[in-house]
Write a protein that holds these residues in place. Structure first.
Motif, PDB file in Angstrom:
ATOM      1  N   LEU A   7      -3.490   4.501  -1.931  1.00 59.76           N
ATOM      2  CA  LEU A   7      -4.695   4.958  -1.085  1.00 59.76           C
ATOM      3  C   LEU A   7      -4.531   6.447  -1.251  1.00 59.76           C
ATOM      4  O   LEU A   7      -3.605   7.063  -0.918  1.00 59.76           O
ATOM      5  CB  LEU A   7      -4.175   4.868   0.326  1.00 59.76           C
ATOM      6  CG  LEU A   7      -4.090   3.373   0.770  1.00 59.76           C
ATOM      7  CD1 LEU A   7      -3.663   2.965   2.142  1.00 59.76           C
ATOM      8  CD2 LEU A   7      -5.725   2.379   0.614  1.00 59.76           C
ATOM      9  N   TRP A  37      -5.692   9.988  -0.861  1.00 62.51           N
ATOM     10  CA  TRP A  37      -6.344  11.026   0.192  1.00 62.51           C
ATOM     11  C   TRP A  37      -6.387  12.232  -0.467  1.00 62.51           C
ATOM     12  O   TRP A  37      -5.615  13.172  -0.948  1.00 62.51           O
ATOM     13  CB  TRP A  37      -5.377  11.090   1.430  1.00 62.51           C
ATOM     14  CG  TRP A  37      -5.323  10.131   2.486  1.00 62.51           C
ATOM     15  CD1 TRP A  37      -5.119   8.743   1.984  1.00 62.51           C
ATOM     16  CD2 TRP A  37      -5.411   9.992   3.538  1.00 62.51           C
ATOM     17  NE1 TRP A  37      -5.106   7.878   3.082  1.00 62.51           N
ATOM     18  CE2 TRP A  37      -5.385   8.735   4.163  1.00 62.51           C
ATOM     19  CE3 TRP A  37      -5.828  11.138   4.618  1.00 62.51           C
ATOM     20  CZ2 TRP A  37      -5.411   8.523   5.533  1.00 62.51           C
ATOM     21  CZ3 TRP A  37      -5.962  10.628   6.022  1.00 62.51           C
ATOM     22  CH2 TRP A  37      -5.921   9.402   6.486  1.00 62.51           C
ATOM     23  N   ASN A  97      -4.258  19.524   9.039  1.00 59.81           N
ATOM     24  CA  ASN A  97      -4.334  18.915  10.239  1.00 59.81           C
ATOM     25  C   ASN A  97      -3.158  17.735   9.868  1.00 59.81           C
ATOM     26  O   ASN A  97      -3.392  17.009   8.879  1.00 59.81           O
ATOM     27  CB  ASN A  97      -5.364  17.955  10.318  1.00 59.81           C
ATOM     28  CG  ASN A  97      -5.520  17.052  11.578  1.00 59.81           C
ATOM     29  OD1 ASN A  97      -4.662  16.822  12.046  1.00 59.81           O
ATOM     30  ND2 ASN A  97      -6.863  16.709  11.967  1.00 59.81           N
ATOM     31  N   ASN A 137       3.151   8.834   1.476  1.00 61.12           N
ATOM     32  CA  ASN A 137       4.584   8.341   0.578  1.00 61.12           C
ATOM     33  C   ASN A 137       4.585   9.115  -0.669  1.00 61.12           C
ATOM     34  O   ASN A 137       5.873   9.314  -1.154  1.00 61.12           O
ATOM     35  CB  ASN A 137       4.218   6.855   0.029  1.00 61.12           C
ATOM     36  CG  ASN A 137       4.041   5.893   1.076  1.00 61.12           C
ATOM     37  OD1 ASN A 137       3.099   5.278   1.368  1.00 61.12           O
ATOM     38  ND2 ASN A 137       5.140   5.381   1.726  1.00 61.12           N
ATOM     39  N   MET A 183       0.311  12.003   8.068  1.00 59.44           N
ATOM     40  CA  MET A 183       1.167  11.055   8.504  1.00 59.44           C
ATOM     41  C   MET A 183       1.145   9.697   7.672  1.00 59.44           C
ATOM     42  O   MET A 183       0.298   9.431   7.195  1.00 59.44           O
ATOM     43  CB  MET A 183       0.504  10.937   9.950  1.00 59.44           C
ATOM     44  CG  MET A 183       1.357   9.752  11.002  1.00 59.44           C
ATOM     45  SD  MET A 183       0.172   9.647  12.230  1.00 59.44           S
ATOM     46  CE  MET A 183      -0.810   8.570  11.627  1.00 59.44           C
ATOM     47  N   GLY A 184       2.387   9.141   7.699  1.00 57.91           N
ATOM     48  CA  GLY A 184       2.602   8.120   6.598  1.00 57.91           C
ATOM     49  C   GLY A 184       2.483   8.174   5.229  1.00 57.91           C
ATOM     50  O   GLY A 184       2.313   7.402   4.516  1.00 57.91           O
ATOM     51  N   GLY A 197     -12.987  18.417   4.617  1.00 56.27           N
ATOM     52  CA  GLY A 197     -12.432  17.356   5.497  1.00 56.27           C
ATOM     53  C   GLY A 197     -11.421  16.497   4.451  1.00 56.27           C
ATOM     54  O   GLY A 197     -10.768  17.115   3.565  1.00 56.27           O
ATOM     55  N   VAL A 198     -11.673  14.995   4.513  1.00 56.32           N
ATOM     56  CA  VAL A 198     -10.820  14.251   3.603  1.00 56.32           C
ATOM     57  C   VAL A 198     -11.918  13.010   3.227  1.00 56.32           C
ATOM     58  O   VAL A 198     -12.727  12.566   3.897  1.00 56.32           O
ATOM     59  CB  VAL A 198      -9.594  13.559   4.562  1.00 56.32           C
ATOM     60  CG1 VAL A 198      -9.957  12.979   5.621  1.00 56.32           C
ATOM     61  CG2 VAL A 198      -8.670  13.033   3.430  1.00 56.32           C
ATOM     62  N   HIS A 199     -11.429  12.999   1.710  1.00 56.02           N
ATOM     63  CA  HIS A 199     -12.181  11.433   1.173  1.00 56.02           C
ATOM     64  C   HIS A 199     -10.830  10.586   0.618  1.00 56.02           C
ATOM     65  O   HIS A 199      -9.889  11.117   0.573  1.00 56.02           O
ATOM     66  CB  HIS A 199     -12.654  11.823  -0.202  1.00 56.02           C
ATOM     67  CG  HIS A 199     -14.030  12.523  -0.119  1.00 56.02           C
ATOM     68  ND1 HIS A 199     -15.176  11.871  -0.063  1.00 56.02           N
ATOM     69  CD2 HIS A 199     -14.574  13.997   0.224  1.00 56.02           C
ATOM     70  CE1 HIS A 199     -16.111  12.752   0.033  1.00 56.02           C
ATOM     71  NE2 HIS A 199     -15.691  14.054   0.216  1.00 56.02           N
ATOM     72  N   ILE A 200     -11.029   9.496   1.035  1.00 51.88           N
ATOM     73  CA  ILE A 200      -9.886   8.574   0.647  1.00 51.88           C
ATOM     74  C   ILE A 200     -10.427   7.458  -0.297  1.00 51.88           C
ATOM     75  O   ILE A 200     -11.578   6.742  -0.115  1.00 51.88           O
ATOM     76  CB  ILE A 200      -9.533   7.583   1.852  1.00 51.88           C
ATOM     77  CG1 ILE A 200      -8.915   8.903   3.179  1.00 51.88           C
ATOM     78  CG2 ILE A 200      -8.372   6.601   1.716  1.00 51.88           C
ATOM     79  CD1 ILE A 200      -9.837   8.721   4.084  1.00 51.88           C
ATOM     80  N   SER A 206       1.006  -1.040  -0.017  1.00 48.61           N
ATOM     81  CA  SER A 206       0.063  -0.024   0.019  1.00 48.61           C
ATOM     82  C   SER A 206       0.912   1.449  -0.081  1.00 48.61           C
ATOM     83  O   SER A 206       1.787   1.345   0.785  1.00 48.61           O
ATOM     84  CB  SER A 206      -0.814  -0.061   1.161  1.00 48.61           C
ATOM     85  OG  SER A 206      -1.748  -1.016   1.182  1.00 48.61           O
ATOM     86  N   LYS A 207       0.402   2.369  -0.812  1.00 45.98           N
ATOM     87  CA  LYS A 207       1.149   3.382  -0.731  1.00 45.98           C
ATOM     88  C   LYS A 207       0.107   4.646  -0.556  1.00 45.98           C
ATOM     89  O   LYS A 207      -1.138   4.384  -1.192  1.00 45.98           O
ATOM     90  CB  LYS A 207       1.820   3.796  -2.153  1.00 45.98           C
ATOM     91  CG  LYS A 207       3.031   2.618  -2.440  1.00 45.98           C
ATOM     92  CD  LYS A 207       4.122   2.661  -1.548  1.00 45.98           C
ATOM     93  CE  LYS A 207       5.168   1.863  -1.890  1.00 45.98           C
ATOM     94  NZ  LYS A 207       5.965   1.737  -0.582  1.00 45.98           N
ATOM     95  N   LYS A 208       0.321   5.539   0.231  1.00 45.59           N
ATOM     96  CA  LYS A 208      -0.570   6.604   0.549  1.00 45.59           C
ATOM     97  C   LYS A 208      -0.129   7.959  -0.214  1.00 45.59           C
ATOM     98  O   LYS A 208       0.930   8.415  -0.127  1.00 45.59           O
ATOM     99  CB  LYS A 208      -0.527   7.059   2.078  1.00 45.59           C
ATOM    100  CG  LYS A 208      -1.285   8.210   2.341  1.00 45.59           C
ATOM    101  CD  LYS A 208      -1.373   8.501   3.890  1.00 45.59           C
ATOM    102  CE  LYS A 208      -2.060   9.675   4.286  1.00 45.59           C
ATOM    103  NZ  LYS A 208      -2.090   9.815   5.749  1.00 45.59           N
ATOM    104  N   ALA A 216      -2.126  15.123  11.234  1.00 46.93           N
ATOM    105  CA  ALA A 216      -2.544  13.578  11.480  1.00 46.93           C
ATOM    106  C   ALA A 216      -2.833  13.086   9.994  1.00 46.93           C
ATOM    107  O   ALA A 216      -2.657  11.843   9.534  1.00 46.93           O
ATOM    108  CB  ALA A 216      -3.724  13.565  12.136  1.00 46.93           C
ATOM    109  N   TYR A 217      -3.728  14.162   9.106  1.00 45.74           N
ATOM    110  CA  TYR A 217      -3.929  13.754   7.855  1.00 45.74           C
ATOM    111  C   TYR A 217      -2.675  13.315   6.760  1.00 45.74           C
ATOM    112  O   TYR A 217      -2.722  12.376   5.965  1.00 45.74           O
ATOM    113  CB  TYR A 217      -4.524  14.862   6.786  1.00 45.74           C
ATOM    114  CG  TYR A 217      -5.964  15.189   7.378  1.00 45.74           C
ATOM    115  CD1 TYR A 217      -6.710  14.258   7.954  1.00 45.74           C
ATOM    116  CD2 TYR A 217      -6.263  16.428   7.062  1.00 45.74           C
ATOM    117  CE1 TYR A 217      -8.068  14.871   8.114  1.00 45.74           C
ATOM    118  CE2 TYR A 217      -7.626  16.826   7.195  1.00 45.74           C
ATOM    119  CZ  TYR A 217      -8.329  16.036   7.909  1.00 45.74           C
ATOM    120  OH  TYR A 217      -9.900  16.212   8.364  1.00 45.74           O
TER     121      TYR A 217
END
Lengths: 163, 504
Positions: free
Chosen positions: A57, A59, A71, A79, A76-77, A38-41, A4-6, A73-74
């Motif tokens: 993935l 975002w 934010n 790629n 974080m992680g 906000g955020v849609h994934i 998985s890659k964000k 936190a959005y």
């Protein structure tokens, strides 16, 4: 094997982040603007080889001209980042260099792609009025409406992410 | 009871999920989404994928996360915290209703902002296009007025040479065509300047009588050529001096007289100046131009002031159809009004009402003083001409040589001009605006900063194409004394130089 890659899409509101993702994931486009809050994934699995797949993935963040307000936190992680601007609205790339510099500072090992979207609206050639100067790195010009460079953008990014 | 209500309320909006460090669900109340024990959280929604790899001991808070599934919209705030060693707690709080209403607000806010930005960009493009057009017309006019200046000036000089009658006839045609071309170019320039609001009002105190007399002599001659009578009537209450924009008033009257000349083949043309209102130092003048020409049909009378509109009766008359629209726009720019009354086949009467100021003391005319001074002062005046175009140099030379009142030095650029000024004290400097290296205004600035008191105060006249830019206008009365436009009007040219010599 699936990895998985964000990928996070950033940029001012109304630049076409959602449209780029929809075009890539579902091959759909609507010219009606619907604001993202906000955020849609969304997720798309891409075949790298016969045996290897990558799960992207994606975002889709609410548009903002100031990445400091996002934010953390959005992010974080993440790629890879895709920073999108609208070639028909200079305000969407007026602080491009500043935002890219901040991103590079905060996420030094994360890939960043800069995308100038809505080239279908371009009347004539790219010039200094619709083409911001980027100190290093290149800009990919795309159109979510016509699909220009959308597949290419994600293909290129996926290749870079799995290397 | 309250406890039960509270519990039910919280339960309906909030879900708790416990999972281990590998992402495996330990327990869930399944209020909002189905999170079966033993499943991995990454199977719940793409949001939770990779989450297990990013966990720390600190709380993570995500607001407004879209967890919509199977068509059911769910927008939650999500908190992830360490519940106990190797066990984490996800708290999902459903704020779908709240975020829905926020979305409507954001939608309208963003749409307004985007529309404003798009409008600003379109406006910017429009301004740039106008600026490009303005620059193009400016350059074009400069390029085109230079050869016209030369053609007209040399045709005038040729007139006074030894020509036979056939040659004179050809020359007349040449001169008339050049003047016509000059007038059309000036019309196009004026309309362009009016359109982009570039035409400025330059009010000054001037001798209205003198202006009208000059116009009278010009049009008496033009009318005589067509066997027409020309009469000027000035109401005795009209003051000699008024304060208004002399150039524009001259243009208004001349455009209307040219129009009358075009459409009148027999009879007369009259120019009348009357007083409509006079009080304290304010006056409303009526400028009336009457002709006995072909007149205008009632139905066509509203159209005469429309740009490029040529009425049926004028199809065979030369022109681009701008003269009267310029008159109307200039009149309105000066805060006046224009009225037309006409009877078809009998003639036209245009009436312009213009407001102006006038000084209480109508002083004795400065230019009379100037003329007297000139007569007394027999010595010739030293003029420096700074001009890079050889044809213009020659034109200026010939115009001034005819008066026998001037010694001329001619140089081609600002640097040479400064050298010449260093060697000689001039009475007046006539300088082109567009020159290589230093332009006219830059050279004027250097001259004004010289240490020698006499040299630094030398009157400077800038010559320019028909399009006088605001930079030049802003320097009138500062670094430069006056401005003269090309093609040169011989009489005006000499008057401007004399005015600088005797009035400073």
């Amino acid at each position: 094997m699936i990895t998985s890659k964000k990928i996070v899409l950033l940029g001012h509101f109304g630049v076409g982040k959602t449209s780029i993702i929809r075009k890539f994931v579902t091959n759909e486009f609507s010219s009606d603007y619907k604001v993202t809050i906000g955020v849609h994934i969304l997720k798309k699995e891409v075949n790298i080889t016969e045996d290897e797949q990558v799960s992207l993935l994606i975002w889709d963040l609410e548009g903002t001209d100031n990445i400091d307000l996002i934010n953390k936190a959005y992010l974080m992680g993440t790629n890879a980042f895709i920073y999108v601007f609208d070639i028909s609205r200079p305000v969407t790339y007026s602080n491009l260099i500043e935002n890219i510099t901040k991103l590079k500072k905060m996420f030094s090992n994360t890939k960043i792609k800069v995308v100038g979207n809505k080239i279908d609206l371009l009347d004539g050639e790219l010039n200094h009025d619709n083409h911001p100067e980027l100190i290093d790195g290149e800009i990919i010009y795309s159109s979510a409406k016509t699909g220009t460079n959308i597949e290419e953008l994600f293909d290129e990014l996926t290749q870079e992410l799995i290397c | 009871m309250l406890e039960t209500i509270k519990k039910n309320f919280q339960n309906s909006n909030t879900q708790f999920i416990l999972f281990n460090e590998l992402g495996v669900i330990i327990d869930s109340d399944n209020t909002l989404i189905n999170a079966t024990s033993g499943k991995n959280i990454s199977e719940l929604h793409p949001f939770f994928e990779n989450l297990a790899t990013s966990l720390t001991r600190d709380d993570l808070n995500f607001s407004c996360v879209h967890l919509s599934n199977s068509g059911q919209e769910l927008i939650c705030d999500i908190n992830i915290s360490l519940a106990e060693e190797n066990t984490y707690l996800i708290t999902l709080t459903d704020f779908s209703k709240h975020y829905h209403s926020f979305q409507s607000l954001a939608q309208s806010r963003n749409e307004t902002a985007i529309n404003a930005e798009v409008l600003a960009v379109k406006n910017k493009i429009l301004i740039e296009k106008e600026a490009f057009k303005d620059k193009f017309i400016n350059n074009f006019s400069h390029e085109i007025t230079s050869p016209i200046t030369s053609i007209i000036a040399f045709a005038n000089l040729l007139k006074s040479s030894n020509l036979n009658s056939e040659q004179k006839e050809y020359l007349e045609v040449m001169t008339a065509s050049s003047l016509h071309l000059k007038s059309m170019i000036n019309d196009v320039l004026d309309i362009s300047k009016l359109g982009i609001g570039k035409l400025e009002i330059n009010n000054e105190e001037f001798n209205l009588n003198k202006l009208l007399t000059q116009i009278e002599s010009e049009y008496k001659y033009k009318c005589a050529e067509k066997q027409l009578d020309f009469n000027l009537f000035i109401d005795e209450k009209v003051p000699t001096y008024i304060e208004s924009d002399k150039t524009k008033i001259r243009q208004l009257i001349k455009n209307l007289l040219d129009n009358a000349l075009k459409f009148t083949t027999t009879g007369s043309i009259k120019l009348k100046i009357e007083t409509v209102f006079i009080r304290a130092q304010k006056i409303t003048l009526a400028i009336i131009i009457e002709d006995t020409g072909i007149g205008i049909k009632k139905d066509d009378q509203e159209d005469v002031f429309i740009r490029f509109k040529r009425l049926g009766s004028s199809k065979n008359i030369e022109g681009v159809g701008l003269g009267l629209s310029i008159v109307k726009e200039l009149t309105e720019l000066l805060g006046g009004t224009i009225k037309l009354s006409s009877e078809y086949k009998k003639g036209c009467r245009f009436t312009i009402n213009l407001k102006a100021k006038f000084p209480i003391t109508q002083k004795v005319v400065k230019d009379k003083k100037a003329k007297k001074l000139f007569q007394k002062n027999k010595q010739k005046h030293q003029v420096l001409v700074v001009e890079d175009n050889e044809l213009h140099q020659l034109t200026i030379f010939k115009i001034l040589a005819k008066t026998n009142n001037y010694y001329l030095d001619i140089v081609s650029n600002g640097t040479e001009a400064l050298e010449a000024i260093n060697n000689t004290i001039y009475d007046v400097i006539l300088m082109d605006y567009k020159m290589p290296l230093l332009n006219g205004l830059e050279t004027a600035k250097v001259i004004r900063n010289l240490t020698d008191k006499r040299r630094k105060k030398t009157p400077i006249i800038i010559s320019t194409g028909a399009h006088i830019n605001t930079e030049i206008l802003s320097q009138k009365g500062k670094d430069i004394n006056d401005i003269i436009t090309k093609p040169f009007d011989e009489q005006l040219f000499i008057e401007t130089i004399e005015n600088c010599l005797f009035n400073g």
